[in-house]
Design a protein around this motif. Structure first.
Motif, PDB file in Angstrom:
ATOM      1  N   THR A 201      20.122 -31.288  -1.098  1.00 49.53           N
ATOM      2  CA  THR A 201      19.888 -32.005  -2.356  1.00 49.53           C
ATOM      3  C   THR A 201      20.095 -31.029  -3.510  1.00 49.53           C
ATOM      4  OG1 THR A 201      18.220 -33.378  -1.263  1.00 49.53           O
ATOM      5  CG2 THR A 201      18.202 -33.356  -3.672  1.00 49.53           C
ATOM      6  N   PRO A 202      20.819 -31.441  -4.579  1.00 54.84           N
ATOM      7  CA  PRO A 202      21.066 -30.527  -5.702  1.00 54.84           C
ATOM      8  C   PRO A 202      19.781 -29.880  -6.215  1.00 54.84           C
ATOM      9  CG  PRO A 202      22.365 -32.507  -5.965  1.00 54.84           C
ATOM     10  CD  PRO A 202      21.481 -32.744  -4.776  1.00 54.84           C
ATOM     11  N   THR A 203      19.820 -28.568  -6.357  1.00 51.92           N
ATOM     12  CA  THR A 203      18.627 -27.779  -6.677  1.00 51.92           C
ATOM     13  C   THR A 203      18.936 -26.788  -7.789  1.00 51.92           C
ATOM     14  OG1 THR A 203      17.840 -27.971  -4.391  1.00 51.92           O
ATOM     15  CG2 THR A 203      16.917 -26.172  -5.706  1.00 51.92           C
ATOM     16  N   ALA A 204      17.978 -26.624  -8.695  1.00 55.22           N
ATOM     17  CA  ALA A 204      18.164 -25.674  -9.803  1.00 55.22           C
ATOM     18  C   ALA A 204      18.007 -24.244  -9.328  1.00 55.22           C
ATOM     19  CB  ALA A 204      17.161 -25.966 -10.917  1.00 55.22           C
ATOM     20  N   ALA A 205      16.939 -23.986  -8.575  1.00 57.15           N
ATOM     21  CA  ALA A 205      16.642 -22.606  -8.205  1.00 57.15           C
ATOM     22  C   ALA A 205      15.800 -22.536  -6.949  1.00 57.15           C
ATOM     23  CB  ALA A 205      15.919 -21.894  -9.339  1.00 57.15           C
ATOM     24  N   VAL A 206      15.927 -21.422  -6.269  1.00 53.43           N
ATOM     25  CA  VAL A 206      15.058 -21.066  -5.145  1.00 53.43           C
ATOM     26  C   VAL A 206      14.295 -19.818  -5.559  1.00 53.43           C
ATOM     27  CG1 VAL A 206      14.960 -20.285  -2.744  1.00 53.43           C
ATOM     28  CG2 VAL A 206      16.609 -22.057  -3.429  1.00 53.43           C
ATOM     29  N   VAL A 207      12.972 -19.848  -5.374  1.00 58.04           N
ATOM     30  CA  VAL A 207      12.120 -18.728  -5.778  1.00 58.04           C
ATOM     31  C   VAL A 207      11.525 -18.090  -4.530  1.00 58.04           C
ATOM     32  CG1 VAL A 207      10.198 -17.967  -7.213  1.00 58.04           C
ATOM     33  CG2 VAL A 207      11.524 -19.993  -7.873  1.00 58.04           C
ATOM     34  N   ILE A 208      11.797 -16.805  -4.352  1.00 61.31           N
ATOM     35  CA  ILE A 208      11.174 -16.051  -3.273  1.00 61.31           C
ATOM     36  C   ILE A 208      10.463 -14.842  -3.870  1.00 61.31           C
ATOM     37  CG2 ILE A 208      12.912 -16.795  -1.595  1.00 61.31           C
ATOM     38  CD1 ILE A 208      14.089 -13.941  -1.727  1.00 61.31           C
ATOM     39  N   GLN A 209       9.542 -14.292  -3.105  1.00 63.80           N
ATOM     40  CA  GLN A 209       8.832 -13.087  -3.516  1.00 63.80           C
ATOM     41  C   GLN A 209       9.110 -11.992  -2.500  1.00 63.80           C
ATOM     42  OE1 GLN A 209       4.629 -13.492  -4.541  1.00 63.80           O
ATOM     43  NE2 GLN A 209       4.169 -11.547  -3.537  1.00 63.80           N
ATOM     44  N   SER A 210       9.369 -10.778  -3.002  1.00 62.37           N
ATOM     45  CA  SER A 210       9.627  -9.664  -2.089  1.00 62.37           C
ATOM     46  C   SER A 210       9.165  -8.348  -2.720  1.00 62.37           C
ATOM     47  CB  SER A 210      11.116  -9.575  -1.751  1.00 62.37           C
ATOM     48  OG  SER A 210      11.363  -8.577  -0.798  1.00 62.37           O
ATOM     49  N   ALA A 220      16.764 -10.799   0.971  1.00 67.43           N
ATOM     50  CA  ALA A 220      17.289 -11.352  -0.282  1.00 67.43           C
ATOM     51  C   ALA A 220      18.793 -11.600  -0.225  1.00 67.43           C
ATOM     52  CB  ALA A 220      16.949 -10.424  -1.447  1.00 67.43           C
ATOM     53  N   LYS A 221      19.540 -10.705   0.407  1.00 70.00           N
ATOM     54  CA  LYS A 221      20.992 -10.864   0.460  1.00 70.00           C
ATOM     55  C   LYS A 221      21.381 -12.103   1.250  1.00 70.00           C
ATOM     56  CE  LYS A 221      25.244  -8.262   1.369  1.00 70.00           C
ATOM     57  NZ  LYS A 221      25.806  -6.950   1.781  1.00 70.00           N
ATOM     58  N   GLU A 222      20.731 -12.328   2.404  1.00 70.09           N
ATOM     59  CA  GLU A 222      21.028 -13.516   3.217  1.00 70.09           C
ATOM     60  C   GLU A 222      20.584 -14.780   2.501  1.00 70.09           C
ATOM     61  OE1 GLU A 222      19.852 -13.164   7.400  1.00 70.09           O
ATOM     62  OE2 GLU A 222      19.643 -11.012   7.065  1.00 70.09           O
ATOM     63  N   VAL A 223      19.422 -14.727   1.852  1.00 73.03           N
ATOM     64  CA  VAL A 223      18.943 -15.891   1.109  1.00 73.03           C
ATOM     65  C   VAL A 223      19.908 -16.226  -0.017  1.00 73.03           C
ATOM     66  CG1 VAL A 223      17.089 -16.762  -0.369  1.00 73.03           C
ATOM     67  CG2 VAL A 223      16.524 -15.439   1.681  1.00 73.03           C
ATOM     68  N   ALA A 224      20.391 -15.208  -0.739  1.00 73.82           N
ATOM     69  CA  ALA A 224      21.314 -15.429  -1.853  1.00 73.82           C
ATOM     70  C   ALA A 224      22.587 -16.124  -1.393  1.00 73.82           C
ATOM     71  CB  ALA A 224      21.641 -14.100  -2.524  1.00 73.82           C
ATOM     72  N   ALA A 225      23.122 -15.720  -0.246  1.00 77.52           N
ATOM     73  CA  ALA A 225      24.352 -16.332   0.261  1.00 77.52           C
ATOM     74  C   ALA A 225      24.159 -17.822   0.516  1.00 77.52           C
ATOM     75  CB  ALA A 225      24.784 -15.625   1.551  1.00 77.52           C
ATOM     76  N   ILE A 226      23.007 -18.195   1.069  1.00 78.94           N
ATOM     77  CA  ILE A 226      22.710 -19.606   1.339  1.00 78.94           C
ATOM     78  C   ILE A 226      22.516 -20.369   0.042  1.00 78.94           C
ATOM     79  CG2 ILE A 226      21.013 -21.167   2.371  1.00 78.94           C
ATOM     80  CD1 ILE A 226      20.489 -18.948   4.467  1.00 78.94           C
ATOM     81  N   VAL A 227      21.770 -19.770  -0.893  1.00 79.38           N
ATOM     82  CA  VAL A 227      21.440 -20.442  -2.154  1.00 79.38           C
ATOM     83  C   VAL A 227      22.689 -20.669  -2.996  1.00 79.38           C
ATOM     84  CG1 VAL A 227      20.221 -20.153  -4.358  1.00 79.38           C
ATOM     85  CG2 VAL A 227      19.065 -19.584  -2.208  1.00 79.38           C
ATOM     86  N   LYS A 229      25.755 -20.977  -2.126  1.00 79.14           N
ATOM     87  CA  LYS A 229      26.663 -21.986  -1.570  1.00 79.14           C
ATOM     88  C   LYS A 229      26.376 -23.376  -2.120  1.00 79.14           C
ATOM     89  CE  LYS A 229      26.271 -21.494   2.869  1.00 79.14           C
ATOM     90  NZ  LYS A 229      26.384 -21.698   4.342  1.00 79.14           N
ATOM     91  N   SER A 230      25.119 -23.616  -2.483  1.00 75.24           N
ATOM     92  CA  SER A 230      24.717 -24.944  -2.971  1.00 75.24           C
ATOM     93  C   SER A 230      24.805 -25.058  -4.486  1.00 75.24           C
ATOM     94  CB  SER A 230      23.274 -25.228  -2.531  1.00 75.24           C
ATOM     95  OG  SER A 230      22.371 -24.410  -3.249  1.00 75.24           O
ATOM     96  N   GLY A 231      25.165 -23.969  -5.170  1.00 80.42           N
ATOM     97  CA  GLY A 231      25.247 -24.004  -6.626  1.00 80.42           C
ATOM     98  C   GLY A 231      23.917 -23.753  -7.315  1.00 80.42           C
ATOM     99  N   ALA A 232      22.891 -23.404  -6.551  1.00 81.72           N
ATOM    100  CA  ALA A 232      21.584 -23.090  -7.143  1.00 81.72           C
ATOM    101  C   ALA A 232      21.518 -21.613  -7.509  1.00 81.72           C
ATOM    102  CB  ALA A 232      20.469 -23.456  -6.168  1.00 81.72           C
TER     103      ALA A 232
END
Length: 468
Positions: A201-210, A220-227, A229-232
């Motif tokens: 579903t179209p998403t503005a942002a994903v927020v993680i803490q590290s 973070a690098k793997e999460v960024a690649a997934i995020v 891809k969706s345009g978030a």
């Protein structure tokens, strides 16, 4: 009347304007059970020397003798005495907000250097000149991402600080924003499969803490690649930035924000703190707060100015990028001094010391019968330990030994009953860790004895203590 800000006549006029006859009627909506009856239990009247002596005695009975293993977003680090000596200089201590650049060059330069240090730490292109704290910085990052993407759906890691999540919810509760939480894996890191599924579903942002709320370093690098891809956009928040002394900065993120309290700002009953927010350069015009820029005057001399935003932008709410119209400039200066004193090598050495002490404590505390380290992913100076026996009873036993043993995670994560979040910084000695381990050993033995007695009683009465 000496200490009251207004006279009886003025108070009567205000009551009349609000339609009330008395102070009691004004506060009638407060339940009687919550109102204090009678006078406050205060000593006095006292002279100034007597007041000072009163507070000296009160301080001697405080928690100064306690060893604290609390972290969870507020970290106790050693503060070099040079910080307060420089902060107290009149040029900084009495400085007004620096809208008039021609008379505030020192303050502007310090804030510019703060921005420079934050970009070096985070690997981002630009930074603002600080925000109130880590929770509001995270919220401002989310609002910024929504403006950039024109979307109103946000995914949060369940391992994002629970109080950061509460602040975000307070900000956006009336704005029609969808908030969804992504669970964590057995390792304690974000569940990447769940993340990928939720991004359909179209998403503005994903927020993680590290490091996340469990002290674990996120991928973070793997999460960024997934995020991406969706345009978030990916937002990484960092409440313990000392980790960046040895951990690769989240350069793959779009916005990096967090709390800089670890850098020279004391843990003082909840504040003041100092937030930071940095981002990729293409998002600079959507950044909240102040940005300090470097320029040259007509004679070619270097100077510093507020840039890309005027004071009016912060006042005119309908055109503002933020409701924050100031910064924690004195706290940001403390951060700047601290990082300048340590330098790159000092910051790395300090981070390594934190990591080593936390690793030692985790090995010691996780080795007792009934204890366990449930999460296997890499961590920094915090870790989760499953306690031998009841966690609250263990915390009480530790307090009797003047040790604050950590945070009971059950308050925020019901599934983690009898799990403590333990933080170890350079301020904790090896002997303090060993003292804590001794209490763990006693508690483990007591818990084991109680369990064995329970099984024996169950056998006598024909009702086993555990289901079979």
């Amino acid at each position: 009347m000496r200490y009251l800000p207004n006279s009886p006549v003025e108070r009567a006029a205000m009551l009349e304007a609000t339609g009330h006859k008395s102070i009691e009627e004004l506060f009638a909506q407060i339940p009687a059970a919550l109102k204090h009856q009678g006078n406050l239990n205060l000593p006095g009247p006292l002279s100034e020397p007597e007041i000072l002596e009163y507070f000296r005695q009160a301080a001697s009975q405080s928690s100064r003798d306690f060893v604290s293993f609390l972290g969870a977003g507020a970290y106790s680090h050693y503060r070099p005495v040079a910080i307060d000596a420089l902060l107290s200089r009149g040029e900084f201590f009495t400085a007004y907000t620096p809208y008039q650049a021609e008379i505030a060059q020192g303050t502007l330069q310090a804030m510019f250097e703060f921005q420079t240090l934050i970009t070096q730490l985070t690997g981002m292109d630009v930074s603002n000149a600080s925000l109130y704290d880590g929770s509001t910085a995270t919220t401002e990052a989310v609002l910024m991402a929504m403006r950039i993407t024109s979307r109103d759906r946000v995914l949060l890691a369940h391992t994002l600080h629970p109080e950061y999540r509460q602040v975000l919810q307070t900000y956006i509760q009336h704005q029609g924003v969808e908030l969804h939480q992504i669970p964590y894996e057995k390792s304690g890191q974000l569940d990447l499969a769940q993340l990928e599924a939720s991004l359909k579903t179209p998403t503005a942002a994903v927020v993680i803490q590290s490091p996340n709320f469990f002290g674990i370093i996120e991928r973070a690098k793997e999460v960024a690649a997934i995020v991406h891809k969706s345009g978030a956009l990916l937002i990484v928040t960092i409440p313990e930035p000392l980790s960046l002394g040895i951990v690769r900065p989240p350069v793959d993120a779009d916005i990096v924000c967090g709390e800089a309290q670890s850098f020279g700002v004391s843990v003082a009953f909840g504040g003041p703190y100092v937030g930071f927010l940095a981002a990729k350069e293409q998002f600079i015009r959507q950044m909240p707060g102040r940005l300090i820029g470097q320029t040259h005057d007509t004679e070619g001399r270097r100077g510093f100015v507020l840039t890309l935003a005027t004071r009016e932008q912060h006042i005119r709410r309908e055109k503002a990028t933020s409701n924050i119209c100031t910064n924690q400039s004195l706290c940001a200066l403390a951060v700047t001094i601290y990082l300048s004193l340590l330098g790159k090598k000092g910051l790395k050495a300090l981070a390594e010391q934190n990591l080593a002490k936390a690793s030692y404590a985790a090995r010691e505390l996780g080795a007792f019968p009934g204890a366990e380290l449930p999460f296997t992913a890499p961590r920094f100076n915090e870790f989760v330990v499953k306690t031998p026996g009841d966690a609250e009873e263990l915390l009480i036993a530790l307090r009797e030994e003047k040790i604050i043993g950590g945070l009971n995670l059950q308050h925020f994560y019901p599934e983690l009953k009898n799990h403590l979040l333990v933080c170890v910084t350079e301020t904790i000695s090896k002997s303090a860790i060993d003292r804590m381990a001794e209490v763990y050993a006693q508690h483990a033995a007591r818990s084991k004895g109680l369990a064995q007695n329970g099984e024996a009683v169950g056998a006598i009465h024909g009702s086993p203590s555990k289901p079979r």
